[in-house]
Enzyme design. Structure first.
Site, PDB file in Angstrom:
ATOM      1  N   ASP A  60     100.445 -28.996 105.716  1.00  0.00           N
ATOM      2  CA  ASP A  60     102.167 -28.317 106.316  1.00  0.00           C
ATOM      3  C   ASP A  60     102.607 -28.373 104.531  1.00  0.00           C
ATOM      4  O   ASP A  60     102.249 -29.535 103.067  1.00  0.00           O
ATOM      5  CB  ASP A  60     102.632 -29.466 106.041  1.00  0.00           C
ATOM      6  CG  ASP A  60     104.241 -29.223 106.303  1.00  0.00           C
ATOM      7  OD1 ASP A  60     104.935 -28.696 105.962  1.00  0.00           O
ATOM      8  OD2 ASP A  60     105.689 -31.002 105.642  1.00  0.00           O
ATOM      9  N   GLU A  71      99.926 -33.169 112.298  1.00  0.00           N
ATOM     10  CA  GLU A  71     100.596 -32.421 110.368  1.00  0.00           C
ATOM     11  C   GLU A  71     100.079 -33.688 109.114  1.00  0.00           C
ATOM     12  O   GLU A  71     100.135 -34.513 109.391  1.00  0.00           O
ATOM     13  CB  GLU A  71     102.495 -32.470 109.990  1.00  0.00           C
ATOM     14  CG  GLU A  71     102.304 -31.650 108.916  1.00  0.00           C
ATOM     15  CD  GLU A  71     104.131 -32.423 108.797  1.00  0.00           C
ATOM     16  OE1 GLU A  71     104.398 -31.203 109.812  1.00  0.00           O
ATOM     17  OE2 GLU A  71     104.441 -32.879 108.763  1.00  0.00           O
ATOM     18  N   LYS A  74     112.300 -23.035 113.748  1.00  0.00           N
ATOM     19  CA  LYS A  74     113.468 -22.462 112.442  1.00  0.00           C
ATOM     20  C   LYS A  74     113.681 -21.319 113.305  1.00  0.00           C
ATOM     21  O   LYS A  74     114.057 -20.683 112.332  1.00  0.00           O
ATOM     22  CB  LYS A  74     112.949 -22.562 111.697  1.00  0.00           C
ATOM     23  CG  LYS A  74     112.011 -24.042 110.715  1.00  0.00           C
ATOM     24  CD  LYS A  74     111.439 -23.812 109.494  1.00  0.00           C
ATOM     25  CE  LYS A  74     111.279 -25.559 109.176  1.00  0.00           C
ATOM     26  NZ  LYS A  74     110.058 -25.341 107.796  1.00  0.00           N
ATOM     27  N   LYS A 101     104.093 -35.515 112.713  1.00  0.00           N
ATOM     28  CA  LYS A 101     104.779 -35.151 111.823  1.00  0.00           C
ATOM     29  C   LYS A 101     104.862 -36.817 111.181  1.00  0.00           C
ATOM     30  O   LYS A 101     104.339 -37.528 111.191  1.00  0.00           O
ATOM     31  CB  LYS A 101     105.718 -34.297 111.355  1.00  0.00           C
ATOM     32  CG  LYS A 101     106.299 -32.602 112.353  1.00  0.00           C
ATOM     33  CD  LYS A 101     107.579 -32.286 112.579  1.00  0.00           C
ATOM     34  CE  LYS A 101     108.045 -32.155 111.442  1.00  0.00           C
ATOM     35  NZ  LYS A 101     106.976 -30.373 111.320  1.00  0.00           N
ATOM     36  N   ARG A 160     128.843  -1.971 118.282  1.00  0.00           N
ATOM     37  CA  ARG A 160     128.626  -3.066 116.968  1.00  0.00           C
ATOM     38  C   ARG A 160     128.103  -4.192 117.334  1.00  0.00           C
ATOM     39  O   ARG A 160     126.978  -4.634 116.322  1.00  0.00           O
ATOM     40  CB  ARG A 160     130.117  -3.419 116.197  1.00  0.00           C
ATOM     41  CG  ARG A 160     129.991  -4.607 115.529  1.00  0.00           C
ATOM     42  CD  ARG A 160     128.671  -3.862 114.171  1.00  0.00           C
ATOM     43  NE  ARG A 160     129.325  -3.063 113.952  1.00  0.00           N
ATOM     44  CZ  ARG A 160     128.109  -2.464 112.787  1.00  0.00           C
ATOM     45  NH1 ARG A 160     126.871  -2.980 112.628  1.00  0.00           N
ATOM     46  NH2 ARG A 160     128.006  -1.217 112.578  1.00  0.00           N
TER      47      ARG A 160
END
Length: 267
Positions: free
Chosen positions: A221, A199, A137, A169, A102
């Site tokens: 972005d 960004e 992410k 950013k 599993r």
């Protein structure tokens, strides 16, 4: 050919998964029903079409439970597979196979899903110079294997971590006071091997940025398709430095054929 991750990176993840699954002891169901001398030969097949990634974690799931199990890989990492294709064969103790299966299947299913989704997005920009690039992410602890799965699907990686490169950013710009201030501080801090990317959210910010020296790459972005498309065409015509855009996959088809651009994908 896709290079596999070394076992020394994979083993801690597999070991943690097995320890979680075993709980406070052994596989009580298997031990109750299966004899210690029972043997089995298991053929692992794909249920659906997709792109394969993560078989090394399956191998380790079995071998950490029982090093005597024989594991045979029948498909390459990054290979396109069809329903019912044989991807691996494992032989040996039935108890060991049932105990370890599993965790291994969870890993290969998850990573193959990422590879398959990536391959679909990569196909959407086929015939252009665009690349599909994944972000940070990722699930904690799984970054290396999830980014590996993106590579298996034909994508590439953006930063692996915060120490890879400087990415300025909107929050950084707000605290620094301006794009120019942020870039100047970054360039003064960065070593000669460190890239600087900035960004921007609007075409106006991009115009401001292009008057600033020392920027290696630009990231658009979540810019809406119409202004983003205009920026891509203008940017391509100007032959400016490397451009990246963060966009949901469904927006790619709304854009003009991109030039020198990486589309960042993550979620």
């Amino acid at each position: 050919m896709l290079a596999s991750l070394p076992d020394i990176m994979l083993e801690p993840l597999v070991r943690a998964g097995l320890l979680e699954d075993l709980g406070r002891g052994a596989d009580v169901t298997t031990n109750a029903l299966i004899g210690p001398d029972d043997k089995v030969r298991v053929v692992v097949r794909s249920r659906v079409a997709g792109v394969l990634a993560g078989l090394d974690l399956v191998r380790l799931s079995f071998h950490l439970i029982d090093p005597s199990l024989r594991f045979e890989r029948c498909a390459a990492e990054g290979a396109s597979i069809a329903p019912q294709d044989v991807v691996a064969v494992v032989e040996g103790s039935a108890r060991s196979v049932l105990t370890g299966e599993r965790v291994g299947l969870n890993f290969v299913s998850h990573l193959s899903g990422i590879a398959t989704a990536t391959a679909e997005i990569v196909r959407s920009v086929h015939g252009t110079k665009a690349q599909i690039c994944c972000t940070r992410k990722t699930l904690p602890g799984f970054r290396a294997i999830q980014k590996y799965a993106v590579r298996a699907g034909g994508g590439i990686s953006h930063r692996m971590g915060l120490d890879d490169a400087i990415l300025i950013k909107d929050n950084h710009i707000a605290l620094a006071g301006s794009i120019q201030n942020a870039v100047e501080r970054a360039r003064a801090y960065a070593g000669h091997m460190t890239k600087i990317e900035v960004e921007v959210d609007t075409p106006e910010q991009l115009q401001e940025l292009l008057s600033v020296n020392g920027v290696d790459a630009v990231l658009l972005d979540n810019m809406p398709p119409k202004p983003c498309g205009s920026v891509l065409l203008w940017y391509k015509a100007k032959c400016l430095p490397r451009l990246r855009a963060v966009l949901p996959p469904k927006r790619l088809r709304l854009l003009p054929k991109p030039g020198l651009i990486c589309f960042l994908w993550g979620g």
